[in-house]
Write an enzyme that holds these catalytic residues in place. Sequence first.
Site, PDB file in Angstrom:
ATOM      1  N   SER A 190       0.825  -1.196   0.000  1.00  0.00           N
ATOM      2  CA  SER A 190       0.000   0.000   0.000  1.00  0.00           C
ATOM      3  C   SER A 190       0.868   1.259   0.000  1.00  0.00           C
ATOM      4  CB  SER A 190      -0.963  -0.044   1.184  1.00  0.00           C
ATOM      5  OG  SER A 190      -1.984   0.920   1.061  1.00  0.00           O
ATOM      6  N   ASP A 285     -10.061  -4.206  -4.448  1.00  0.00           N
ATOM      7  CA  ASP A 285      -9.299  -3.138  -3.810  1.00  0.00           C
ATOM      8  C   ASP A 285      -9.459  -1.845  -4.603  1.00  0.00           C
ATOM      9  OD1 ASP A 285      -7.401  -1.474  -2.649  1.00  0.00           O
ATOM     10  OD2 ASP A 285      -5.716  -2.833  -2.964  1.00  0.00           O
ATOM     11  N   HIS A 315      -7.843  -5.401  -0.143  1.00  0.00           N
ATOM     12  CA  HIS A 315      -6.696  -4.638   0.342  1.00  0.00           C
ATOM     13  C   HIS A 315      -6.320  -5.108   1.742  1.00  0.00           C
ATOM     14  CE1 HIS A 315      -4.195  -0.983   0.068  1.00  0.00           C
ATOM     15  NE2 HIS A 315      -4.315  -0.942   1.384  1.00  0.00           N
TER      16      HIS A 315
END
Length: 348
Positions: A190, A285, A315
């Site tokens: 991320s 996601d 995610h």
Amino acid sequence: MPLSSIAVQGTALRALYRLPHRIRRLIAGPPIRLDGQELALDAQLLLRARAMSGVPSLASGTPAKARHDLVAGSRMIAGTPIEPVDARDLSIGSIPARLYTPTGLAEGSPLLVFFHGGGFVLGNVDSHDNTCRFLAKHARVRVLSVDYRLAPEHPFPHGVEDALTAFKYAHTNAKQLGADPDAIAVGGDSAGGNLAAVVALVTTREGGPKPAFQLLIYPATDSTRDTRSKKLFAEGFFLTKDDMDWFMGHYAVNEQDKHDPRYSPLLAPDLSGLPPAYLATAGFDPLRDEGEAYAERLREAGVPVMLSRHADLIHGYANFLGIGTRFREAMFEAAGVLRSGLELKPSE
């Protein structure tokens, strides 16, 4: 939340995943299908458990509260510490870090400089402890986890500066870290994937030394525009639009920052010469499409890249190692590619 309560909730959650498939499906509800994809039962069950237990969103309240909640939640879903891995804390100037070494790994091994996720606002070496242990053990590499400065106290570009400092430290001090200076990768999930991509970009444009490999797990690559996946998965799949807006509002000093390639590497005019990359996305996601767009830009620039969409995942899966099996399967792939990518580094 007291540690005893966290332990009880973690035990209950893991017990939920040991129930027969039929019962888990009844609890999770009917299969969720969207955009030609079906959500993995493991992921759907986690989302259902979060909803039933009233777990707050990632961006809940103040940054201090959200940080506490993230670390507490990680204790429930990351699992018991993965062994045999030796871990020791160290400092990179003023930057805290932790070095993970699989027991018995020879000196001169490959090294991964790892940047944790958390929207540039949350996370630390503790929240991603088991993720780093997993990669160290299964990729057979040392892992240097970096506790870079967080927003809003330290907005863009402080995190980038710390990430660059950490990589350059690892290269300069490779021998002391037990690593091969020519086999140092950067990686993260991320926001950490964003920082890894930016380190590769900046060091390449500076003329090196640059990483040997990039491990980019559902990276944020462009904060300037909406994508189809941001609209499709804005609610209900762990990372929400409100979360992303909250994170970006803390990380960016002004709107123009978002157009800086050190913030949005997808906007870099030239990606040629960057290290080979593994880029993983999750089907459900919001960051899926910008991650895949970055992989395509790398490929167009002649950079060797392996793009892997885990179409049934959400995610955050890199941290969900203590529950079910599907999340670990995805991370086994990442570990395998990392190991191969570093072992196959070009000869001089």
